[in-house]
Write an enzyme that holds these catalytic residues in place. Structure first.
Site, PDB file in Angstrom:
ATOM      1  N   GLU A  40       0.777  -1.208   0.104  1.00 49.75           N
ATOM      2  CA  GLU A  40       0.056   0.004   0.095  1.00 49.75           C
ATOM      3  C   GLU A  40       0.943   1.156  -0.049  1.00 49.75           C
ATOM      4  OE1 GLU A  40      -3.815  -1.433   2.595  1.00 49.75           O
ATOM      5  OE2 GLU A  40      -2.351  -0.187   3.597  1.00 49.75           O
ATOM      6  N   ASP A  51      -5.443   8.512  11.137  1.00 49.04           N
ATOM      7  CA  ASP A  51      -4.106   8.068  11.598  1.00 49.04           C
ATOM      8  C   ASP A  51      -3.682   8.424  12.737  1.00 49.04           C
ATOM      9  OD1 ASP A  51      -3.153   6.359   9.389  1.00 49.04           O
ATOM     10  OD2 ASP A  51      -3.670   8.271   8.059  1.00 49.04           O
ATOM     11  N   TYR A 166     -10.602  -4.732   3.662  1.00 47.99           N
ATOM     12  CA  TYR A 166      -9.853  -4.014   4.615  1.00 47.99           C
ATOM     13  C   TYR A 166     -10.682  -3.939   5.921  1.00 47.99           C
ATOM     14  CZ  TYR A 166      -5.863  -1.451   6.736  1.00 47.99           C
ATOM     15  OH  TYR A 166      -5.071  -0.811   7.595  1.00 47.99           O
TER      16      TYR A 166
END
Lengths: 257, 412
Positions: A40, A51, A166
């Site tokens: 990725e 994040d 995912y």
């Protein structure tokens, strides 16, 4: 291409441009040569709200070096030329892609040899135009599935994803953890009701032991912050070697399992 | 209403299946982890909206605790000084905690209580939303964590102390430009982590659906009152309404009831900062060097950004207007031409503080001073038979420290 030959497969995330673009390419090659099935390539963004601190800092460093979406596409193309068989996913927040132009981006990503795209802040309900252009150019859209997603959302996520789904292991942002949470297995099990696509589990997967555990219920593990954190601590000249060794240790867990 | 784009969008986003669109703006662009919470919030809000008991409790507290209705005050000396339109001030600065923000904080806290969420998080720029949230959390006995950029904590230290005094935990955010945008990122990271137990009281008409709609609804009371009041005073509607626009919550509240009244000009005033270059202002609608449509923090709206789609830093003397994007409903009102957007510089805002203080004995917040600055420019160009309404969204007490540094009062 996206394929997990031996389970658990391994997806390795790199923030492109940290410490620099050339090293990103070298690290990706080292990861592949030591067993990564999918790379990725993360496009750095100024406001990475999904994040944790490790990837936030990496994004800041990459942006300070001037890294742009177009640079990430160049790295993608070089990586594809060097390793024709590996899966490559472009991983980005939406705004750099919107600014570049969604359709133009899809064509550029296809030309650069990417297999798929994951947009962190794109949910299935908003994705009609995105899915249309992904299908037109033949790129796999990968959506995130969360422990909090009810079954009907997991179904839509599974049905609209290609390549793999995912699954997010836990609530919260990206970042290393000492233990995997109970949420992880449950979300994978629920997803399996709706799809035969491989399911890769990420967020907090950081050690060989985690990868081994993930292999017990999911098809692949996504390792991001542990790699990015390693890059942060290592000189650029040694980063590819360090990433290669770490990826080997992650795969070792599988071999010894 | 037409939503024809007056600018070229680099990539029109999809026709969305999500409610909460304002023309092509708005929507939900969030990590999947937050979706269940947004859907739960959407449903709970719809249920509360339909419940007379919810409105009765909110209205009761707005009256008894917050101090509504606020006056619509005829500013006689300011009007005479400027020599043009009659100026009326909507006095949101007189509310408990000193700004309009509490209208929304109270509404959302009641909703959180209804949903059984005991932990409240919020972001704050100037600190007024943080103070309002800390206040309602004290009122209801809820845990309160407020995220605030460290630059804003420095600029608005009085409000930091007020929040702590009220029992809230203030968490400094050092990333990015350490202002409002960065505080929102951090609040969203907290929410994504603690989503099962936590209610996020977002402070402006920003973010993912249902926030822009919900926040606007809680501030709609401003224009509901002002419409009734101006009819009492003048027997007719105003010719123009001016409000400052950061995220745009006070402005959307001050505008909303007048949107169908085509003869009432709606004027939003952005932060012109210290220059027109990217990074020197927060004027998203500025023609050159302004924002273009993009996605920031969950919504599609105008965003100040560079050519690579990275969000730009901003500057304003007022911490509450210092944001790279703007509420999506304003983006729609801008494109349709129903509202117009202009800006006032730091210097013009500071000058407006002085003018309003000395003509009316009202010290406005630096944010609200941007609206006053526009009134100072506009009123003399309007006839004496015209009516100009200014939303004074907050009082200036919190800004005394900045004013002390920025204003030279020697000799005048």
């Amino acid at each position: 291409m996206i394929e997990f030959k031996k389970k658990p497969g391994l997806v390795i995330y790199l923030t492109a441009g940290d410490p620099d673009l050339a090293t990103t390419l070298d690290m990706a090659l080292a990861a592949i040569d030591n067993g990564a099935d999918v790379i990725e390539l993360g496009v750095p963004f100024s406001d990475p709200l999904a994040d944790g601190p490790v990837i936030q800092r990496a994004s800041e460093r990459a942006l300070a070096k001037g890294t742009k979406l177009t640079d990430v596409l160049v790295i993608c193309k070089q990586l594809r030329a060097a390793r024709p068989q590996t899966g490559i996913i472009l991983f980005s927040y939406l705004n750099p892609v919107v600014r570049f132009g969604m359709e133009k981006f899809a064509h550029a990503a296809k030309d650069a040899g990417a297999d798929g795209v994951l947009l962190t802040d794109m949910i299935v309900e908003e994705a009609a135009e995105y899915l249309k252009v992904m299908h037109e150019v033949g790129l796999a859209p990968v959506f995130l599935a969360a422990p909090t997603s009810p079954d009907e959302r997991l179904k839509a996520i599974a049905e609209n994803s290609q390549g793999f789904v995912y699954a997010i292991s836990r609530l919260g942002t990206t970042g290393t953890r000492t233990e995997l949470e109970a949420d992880a297995e449950a979300v994978v099990r629920r997803l399996k009701q709706f799809t035969t696509l491989p399911i890769a589990l990420g967020f907090g997967v950081s050690t060989p032991e985690h990868v081994k555990t993930v292999g017990g219920f999911a098809d692949a593990a996504v390792v991001g912050s542990a790699i990015v954190g390693l890059v942060e601590k290592t000189d650029a000249a040694d980063a590819a070697k360090a990433v290669g060794e770490f990826v080997k240790s992650l795969k070792g867990a599988e071999i010894g399992a | 209403m037409s939503t024809t784009a007056s600018i070229v969008s680099p990539a029109p986003l999809p026709a969305s299946s999500v409610p909460g669109r304002f023309g092509k703006y708005g929507g939900r662009y969030v990590p999947e982890t937050l979706m269940a919470a947004l859907l739960e919030l959407d449903a709970a809000y719809a249920e509360a909206q339909a419940d007379a008991a919810f409105h009765a409790e909110l209205d009761g507290l707005l009256k008894e605790y917050v101090g509504r209705p606020t006056p619509l005050y005829f500013a006689k000396r300011l009007t005479e000084t400027l020599g043009g339109a009659k100026i009326y001030l909507k006095r949101e600065d007189l509310l408990h905690t000193g700004a309009h923000k509490i209208n929304n904080a109270l509404g959302q806290a009641l909703l959180a209580r209804r949903m059984g969420k005991q932990r409240i998080i919020a972001e704050t720029g100037a600190g007024q939303h943080g103070v309002a949230t800390a206040t309602v959390c004290a009122l209801f006995g809820m845990e309160c964590v407020v995220y605030m950029g460290e630059e804003d904590m420095r600029r608005q230290e009085l409000n930091v102390f007020r929040m702590r005094l009220l029992g809230a935990e203030v968490r400094g955010v050092a990333s990015g430009s350490a202002t409002l945008k960065d505080a929102i990122n951090e609040a969203m990271r907290d929410w994504v982590t603690n989503v099962r137990t936590t209610f996020y009281i977002l402070g402006s008409a920003l973010g993912s659906h249902p926030y822009p709609t919900m926040v606007r609804d809680f501030h709609r009371v401003i224009s509901k009152e002002s419409k009734r009041q101006i009819l009492e005073h003048e027997g007719r509607l105003p010719d123009a309404i001016v409000a400052c626009v950061g995220g745009g919550s006070n402005a959307i509240g001050a505008f909303y009831e007048y949107i169908p009244d085509a003869n009432v000009a709606l004027i939003g005033v952005e932060a012109g900062g210290r220059g027109t270059g990217l990074g020197e202002h927060a004027a998203r609608f500025q023609k050159i060097g302004g924002g273009i449509p993009g996605v920031l923090q969950g919504t599609y709206s105008y965003v100040l950004q560079d050519e690579a789609g990275q969000v730009a830093t901003t500057h304003s003397v007022s911490a509450g207007l210092d944001y790279a994007s703007v509420g999506p409903e304003h983006a729609m009102l801008h494109d349709s031409g129903r509202a117009t957007y202009t800006s006032a510089t730091d210097a013009e805002a500071l000058d407006a503080v002085r003018v309003l203080s000395r003509t009316e004995g009202i010290i406005p917040a630096l944010e609200s001073a941007h609206a006053v600055a526009e009134a100072i420019k506009l009123a003399p160009k309007m006839g004496k038979d015209k009516i100009l309404m200014v939303n004074v969204s907050g009082r200036g007490d919190k800004d005394i420290g900045i004013m002390t540094r920025e204003m030279d009062l020697t000799g005048k």
